[in-house]
Structures are given as structure tokens and as C-alpha cells.
Enzyme design. Structure first.
Site, short mmCIF file in Angstrom:
data_model
loop_
_atom_site.label_atom_id
_atom_site.label_comp_id
_atom_site.label_asym_id
_atom_site.label_seq_id
_atom_site.Cartn_x
_atom_site.Cartn_y
_atom_site.Cartn_z
N PHE A 2 2.93 -12.43 -2.53
CA PHE A 2 3.75 -11.30 -2.96
C PHE A 2 2.96 -9.90 -2.79
O PHE A 2 1.64 -10.06 -3.51
CB PHE A 2 4.17 -11.40 -4.29
N LYS A 13 -7.72 -9.32 -6.68
CA LYS A 13 -7.11 -9.15 -8.42
C LYS A 13 -8.15 -9.85 -9.13
O LYS A 13 -8.63 -9.59 -10.28
CB LYS A 13 -5.57 -9.29 -8.45
N MET A 53 8.37 23.72 15.75
CA MET A 53 7.72 23.58 17.03
C MET A 53 8.14 22.69 17.82
O MET A 53 8.20 22.78 19.11
CB MET A 53 6.14 22.95 16.70
#
Lengths: 173, 573
Positions: free
Chosen positions: B126, B176, B485
Site C-alpha cells: 500500500f 518506515k 502562449m
């Protein structure tokens, strides 16, 4: 023109990806690449064979390699006295009748048979790329089933250390 | 917003986790501001910031793209590295445009991304993305932290790499379990980068060659790029130009590195540069490039770029020299040191009196021009008015497109570090968050963001940050109800087929501003402009000004794609 470029790099994760990614991004075509450990722990040696159109492109390639944080040294050794070798494994069709004939072909190339099956021989040959090419073309008529080549790896001859090679990131004065 | 004097930072907690090591490493790197957005994989880092009672200020943006453009703006105006934190997966991928932008424009950033835990890397977990693979081609360097104890070293190394040599973005991907994991109490941040030793001192032989070429030159031109600003070499550049009376062309990113109102300034070169600047390059016999990279928007057709000139190129990045333009005199060096070497050397100045007279005549004959619009506001005039009202001293941030070119042409930058624009990548959505980052970095300066009605909608959510921190950024939307532009190119080169370039159903920008708690003003007549400007520049808070201009306005002069620098169109009315 074909150039042989060696590169000493820090052995860190992702370094090969970073360098080959640069080749791709800058539109250089790698013909072969070999990577292995060097004589110093923590450093790897890469050898590239690259097809390059002109000097300006060559300069750009060596500069871009030098710019990589992980690259310690870049040398274009194409025009130096070098020993350059590659290894090829060739699996070729070989019935009973042709075995002796093939043995006769590979002997002058100092090729060796490293595997035999009912219908095939696997041959190992080491040498300069053109020698390997020549042997492969001689074996072609028998029917080549598979080829695996390592690509060129190279060293400067004799006493020269790569320190003596012109540092490609310095400019001609 | 006033700057608060910084005291010696004392950490509030022990260095128990990887995240604690990271906080200490950031404090050691003297980080004052962090631009970020939390998420699952960086929760341990956000928790550590909280536990340590925020030893640096963390600014929460509303999209990761906002964080990174803000960090770019911060880096551009302060010269310090911009620091960004985002989570794994979508947090990291939302940074991609900004990282590429910083890479192209040589901005020092240190970016931290969360990553899923090491045990699930490679399993399509995930919010997992291959951040190393994604960012390798767009970073100066990147790391994925493999061991907790490596964190201090990697952070220290990353700041070194980002800020030295040619600056650029460095990314650190932190799994983590590394940020959450327990440390063994050690903190060692010593490092070695043997493959990275930028050359800063010029080769004296090359400097002598350059000096000789200059002595013999009759038509010398200096081309000053962002490298001059990054090296803080504006004073040296000005001294060098004045000493030998050398005319100076600025690149888009180099604006402000040489005073725009200086008599020796020829203005900007390139696609929408001045006629004088481009013809000076075309006719020069010596072109000295200092810290610019000969971008294609500057050079136009290569064969027509400085065809008569000997080219000298001073750059800290050797790979830029000879990349696009054949260079006779390469000088690998920091711009400041190279200019000092030239200033200190013995050198006969060039005999270029006639050349200067010619350039002066060009300046008089072919200045930048515009017509007043019949009903709406003429954008060039508007920029001049903004310039006047801000005394020419504001920090100006833009997106990319027509408004950017008008700002470049008509806001005459006299000081370095005041011009923030997305030059190399040409990123819409850059200017608003970049202005916010600039205001955070220079709280006492006036910061203006000049945007188009297209680009502003790409990062308009960051108005929330302006309101949140009450940042007095003045946002001007140069609103022509078009992607100007794109529309201009369609008019000129695609038979006026305005394919998907008209924004006739724009939102009500005043209501949007109001929704974010910000003052909004609409102005569509020139006669109302001075009063509006006086009002907003004396107002100490954020303002959004919706400035209506005609959709027919074009940027001139210009070099059409594929044409040479000597083939400008729209030089005169």
C-alpha cells in the site's frame, strides 16, 4: 566509432541504474557493458563499449559520466595499449558426423567444449571481439541454437596504471 | 511577518528512533524551514517533530506539488537549501514535477520521502512506489536508507551535495521501519564522497587565454546566467563589465545578476529577448558565457548563434561546456572566482568603442514596445506599473508563458535573488507556491506573484497557506481567458486554430480568494490600476488581483521556432 570506456564507481545501490539511465537519457547506445568488483573493496569497475558518432559526443559522454556522484574515474582507453577480452558460450547443433569437424574448427581459436548432449555441443571461447565473431560465423553453418556473450572487459597493458590515462574531465590547454 | 531570532536549538528528547536522528541531523544542517505534507510512511517523522516541539518551522501545504515549488522559491531567494518532506507513493510522485524543475534550474533541495517498510519493499505494498527508480534521472543524487545508523551521514552528505558545485535536488527515501526503528544511541555524520569534487578555482592558463581573447576583441559580449546569481558574483560581474566597458546580455534565469537598468545592460537574450541583445550575440566576435547553459530558447537555430564569435564559457559544471555550442575557451570554475581572476589579472581592455555606440543606437532604435489596449489593460504597461509601485525592489515569481515573458521584459531587475521563474522545465503552477516559499524565506521583503489564469488554477489551493500564515504575497492574475502562449503559437504557426486553449469559463477568482479568506480585487481598466496598486502595496496581507487583459495580446519580439537569433519578428510595430 566504437569506444571502450572504463569507469571506476562506488559500489552503492542503484549505481548501475543511474549510469545506464544517463546513457539512455542522453541518447548514447551501449553496445556492451560489463560490471564487476575491482581491486579495491567498495569500488566496482564498469567497462562500456559504445558506438559514438563524433568527438563532441564522446566528450559529452565522458563528462556526463564524470558528473555522476558515484563515479570516481572515467577513462577512454580505446587508443591506449590495452588487453581487451570477452567470453562467449555458443551452443551449436552437432550430430555424430559433425562433432570432429567442429572440434577442428574451434581448436585454432582455443575454444573448448564445455558441454555435450545428444545433438549439441556448447563451446566456450575467449578473446577479442573480432575473434569471437569469426568463430561464431564459422559455426553458423552447423546451426547455432544459442549464444551468450559477456561483452568486453579491458585493462591497460603492462606497467601503465590507469592513473596515467589522460583524465577526460581535464581540458586540453 | 517578522523574522524571529534563532536561538541555539536544544533537542527535547533522547535520540531513540531513526526519526529522532533525522530531526537532529536537520538541526545540525541548520534547517529553519521545512515544507511538507504528512502521510502514513512519514508518521514517525512527524511524531518526532512534534515530540521535539518543532526545532524548525514546518509549513503544511495543501498538495505536495505546493511544498516542492515553495522549497524552490525559498532556495532561489535565500540561497539556502529548500527542505521537503512527503510520504511514500502518491506523496512522492506528486513531487516529481518540482524535482525535475529544480534539477533543470539548479536549485538546492533536500527532499525526504517516506517509503514502506523494508520487509515489504518490492511487493507492491500500500502506497509503495519505486521512488529511487522514479527520481534517479531527475536528482543530482538519491539515497534509500538501509540502516538506521546511516541516517546522520546520509543527511549530512545530501546537504553537501545539494548545495555545492552546481546545486540540485537530492532525495532521501526513508523506509518506515528505519524512521520508527530503535537506534543504538550512536550519532555519526562524517562522510566522504570521493567521486564528487567540484572544480571551483579556474585554470590560470584558461583565464589568460580568455584575457588575451578579450584584449583582441572588437565586439565582446558577456552573457550572464543564473550561475552568476548562485555564486553571488553580481558585484564582480558588474565590476568586470564596468572596468572594460563590456555589454551584458542576461538569460531569463540570469535576470538581476546584472542590473537591468545599467547602461551596459542589453536586456534579455533569446526567444523573447531584446533585438539589441540578440543582434549583439549575432554580431559579436567574442562571447563570454558566465553561468548559463546555452538553452535552446536562448540560442535559437544553433548555426545562427554567435556565428562570428570565439566562445568562452565559464561554468562550474564541465558537462555544460561544449554541450550545445562549440567552445574555444572552456573555464571550469565558480563564477565568482573566475570573475575575480579576470578582475585581478593584467589585461588590456578591448577597443570596443564603436561596438558600444552601435549597440547604443540599436537600443534607441529598437526598444521593447507595446500598444495600449482600447478597453482592457495592456499587460506590458501593467508590469511597468507594478515595477513602479514596488519600487523595482520586489521579489517576483511567475509561472511559464506570456505573463512570464512580460514580467521578464518589463520588470527591470536590478538585484540578484529577486526573480523566481521556472526557466528550464517551464512549469505551470510553479509561481504561486514559489512566491509563498520566497515570502517565508524573506519575510521582510515584498513578494509578488505574477501568474496566468491557466497556471494559477494548477496550484490555487496554496492560497490556503497564504491565509493560514497571513503571508502578504501580492498575486496578480494576468487574465486573458486563455492559455496565452499556446494561443499565440496557434495564431502564428497553426492557422489561428485555437485548439483547447481558450478558458472562457474561468471561475470567479475573487470568490475563490474570498473562499480562502483572502482579499480579492478585479481590475479591468488602466485608469483604475494606479489606485489599486497603491492600495495593495500599503496593505499588509495577501491579495489576489484579477487583471483583465485582451486575449489578443502577444509577446513580442520573438524568434519563431527553428529560426535564428538574427531573425526576430515583431521588433517594431
Amino acid at each position: 566509432m566504437k569506444r571502450i570506456i572504463t569507469c571506476t564507481v562506488q559500489d552503492r545501490g542503484g549505481v548501475l541504474n543511474r549510469i545506464t539511465g544517463m546513457f539512455y537519457k542522453r541518447q548514447f547506445n551501449i553496445e556492451s557493458i560489463t560490471v564487476g568488483v575491482s581491486e579495491i573493496e567498495g569500488l566496482s569497475k564498469m567497462t562500456f563499449v559504445v558506438e559514438i558518432s563524433d568527438d563532441q559526443k564522446l566528450e559529452q559522454l565522458t563528462k556526463q559520466l564524470n558528473k555522476q556522484i558515484d563515479v570516481i574515474k572515467v577513462s577512454d582507453i580505446t587508443d591506449k595499449a590495452i588487453v581487451a577480452r570477452e567470453l562467449a558460450l555458443v551452443k551449436v547443433n552437432a550430430g555424430n558426423q559433425s562433432r570432429a569437424e567442429i572440434q577442428g574448427i574451434i581448436t585454432p581459436f582455443r575454444g573448448t567444449v564445455i558441454d555435450v548432449s545428444k545433438d549439441t555441443l556448447t563451446i566456450q571461447v575467449t578473446g577479442k571481439s573480432d575473434k569471437v565473431d569469426a568463430l561464431i560465423s564459422l559455426l553458423k553453418p552447423y546451426g547455432i541454437k544459442e549464444i551468450s556473450r559477456t561483452g568486453v572487459t579491458a585493462l591497460l597493458r603492462g606497467q601503465q596504471s590507469s592513473q596515467q590515462v589522460v583524465e577526460v574531465n581535464s581540458f586540453p590547454v | 511577518m517578522k523574522a524571529v531570532a534563532k536561538q541555539e536549538v536544544q533537542l527535547k528528547e533522547e535520540l531513540g528512533t531513526g526519526a529522532d536522528l533525522l530531526i537532529k541531523a536537520l538541526v545540525d544542517a541548520k534547517v529553519e524551514k521545512v515544507f511538507g505534507y504528512p502521510g502514513g510512511a512519514v508518521l514517525p517523522i512527524y511524531d518526532a517533530m512534534f515530540r521535539h516541539e518543532f526545532p524548525f518551522e514546518h509549513i503544511l501545504f495543501r498538495h505536495e506539488q505546493g511544498t516542492i515549488h515553495a522549497a524552490e522559491g525559498y532556495a532561489r531567494v535565500t540561497g539556502k537549501p529548500g527542505v521537503v518532506i512527503a510520504t511514500s507513493g502518491p506523496g512522492a510522485t506528486n513531487l516529481i514535477t518540482g524535482i525535475t524543475d529544480a534539477m533543470m534550474d539548479s536549485l538546492p533541495l533536500v527532499i525526504f520521502t517516506g517509503q514502506v517498510g523494508q520487509s515489504v519493499i518490492g511487493t507492491d505494498a500500500f502506497q509503495e512506489a519505486d521512488v529511487m527508480g522514479l527520481t534517479t534521472p531527475i536528482t543530482k543524487y538519491n539515497y534509500q536508507v538501509q540502516n538506521i545508523a546511516d541516517l546522520p551521514r546520509i543527511v549530512n552528505e545530501a546537504f553537501h551535495i545539494a548545495t555545492t558545485g552546481r546545486p540540485g535536488p537530492v532525495l532521501i527515501d526513508i523506509p518506515k521501519n528505519i524512521s520508527a526503528g530503535a537506534t543504538d544511541g550512536e550519532y555519526d555524520n562524517s562522510f566522504e564522497v570521493p567521486g564528487y569534487q567540484p572544480t571551483v578555482n579556474p585554470n590560470p592558463m584558461q583565464i589568460r587565454k580568455l584575457a588575451n581573447a578579450l584584449s583582441q576583441s572588437k565586439k565582446p559580449v558577456l552573457l550572464a546566467g543564473a550561475g552568476v546569481t548562485i555564486a553571488d558574483a553580481s558585484d564582480e560581474l558588474t565590476a568586470f563589465a564596468e572596468k572594460y566597458q563590456l555589454p551584458v546580455v542576461n538569460t531569463l534565469l540570469g535576470l538581476g545578476s546584472f542590473p537591468g537598468s545599467h547602461p551596459l545592460s542589453l536586456g534579455m537574450g533569446g526567444m523573447h529577448g531584446t533585438y539589441t541583445a540578440n543582434m549583439a550575440i549575432y554580431e559579436a566576435d567574442l562571447l563570454i558565457n558566465i553561468g548559463a547553459r546555452f538553452d535552446d530558447r536562448l540560442t535559437g537555430k544553433i548555426s545562427s548563434f554567435a556565428p562570428e564569435a570565439k566562445v568562452a564559457h565559464i561554468d562550474i559544471d564541465p558537462a555544460e561546456i561544449g554541450k550545445n555550442i562549440t567552445t574555444e575557451i572552456p573555464v571550469v570554475a565558480d563564477a565568482k572566482r573566475a570573475l575575480l581572476a579576470l578582475l585581478n589579472g593584467e589585461l588590456n581592455g578591448p577597443d570596443n568603442k564603436e561596438w558600444l555606440e552601435k549597440l547604443e543606437a540599436n537600443k534607441k532604435e529598437y526598444p521593447l514596445w507595446y500598444d495600449h489596449s482600447d478597453e482592457l489593460i495592456s499587460p506590458q504597461w501593467l508590469i511597468e506599473q507594478i515595477h513602479q509601485a514596488s519600487k523595482g525592489e520586489a521579489i517576483v515569481a511567475t509561472d511559464v508563458g506570456q505573463h512570464q515573458m512580460w514580467a521578464a521584459q518589463f520588470y527591470h531587475f536590478n538585484k540578484p535573488h529577486n526573480w523566481i521563474t521556472s526557466g528550464g522545465l517551464g512549469t505551470m503552477g510553479f509561481g504561486l507556491p514559489a512566491a509563498i516559499g520566497a515570502q517565508i524565506g524573506r519575510p521582510d521583503d515584498t513578494v509578488i506573484s505574477i501568474l496566468g489564469d491557466g497556471g494559477v488554477q494548477m496550484t490555487i489551493q496554496e492560497l490556503a497557506v497564504m491565509n493560514d500564515l497571513n503571508l502578504p504575497v501580492k498575486v496578480f492574475i494576468v487574465n486573458n481567458e486563455a492559455l496565452g502562449m499556446v494561443r499565440q503559437w496557434q495564431e502564428k504557426f497553426h492557422g489561428e486554430r485555437y485548439s483547447s486553449s481558450l478558458l472562457t469559463k474561468n471561475p470567479d477568482f475573487l470568490k475563490i480568494a474570498e473562499g480562502y479568506g483572502i482579499r480579492g480585487i478585479k481590475v479591468d481598466k488602466e485608469k483604475d490600476v494606479p489606485a489599486v496598486l497603491e492600495d495593495i502595496f500599503s496593505y499588509d496581507g495577501p491579495v489576489v488581483v484579477d487583471c483583465r487583459i485582451s486575449w489578443k495580446e502577444k509577446v513580442f519580439p520573438m524568434i519563431a521556432p527553428g529560426k535564428g537569433i538574427n531573425e526576430m519578428i515583431g521588433v517594431t510595430r
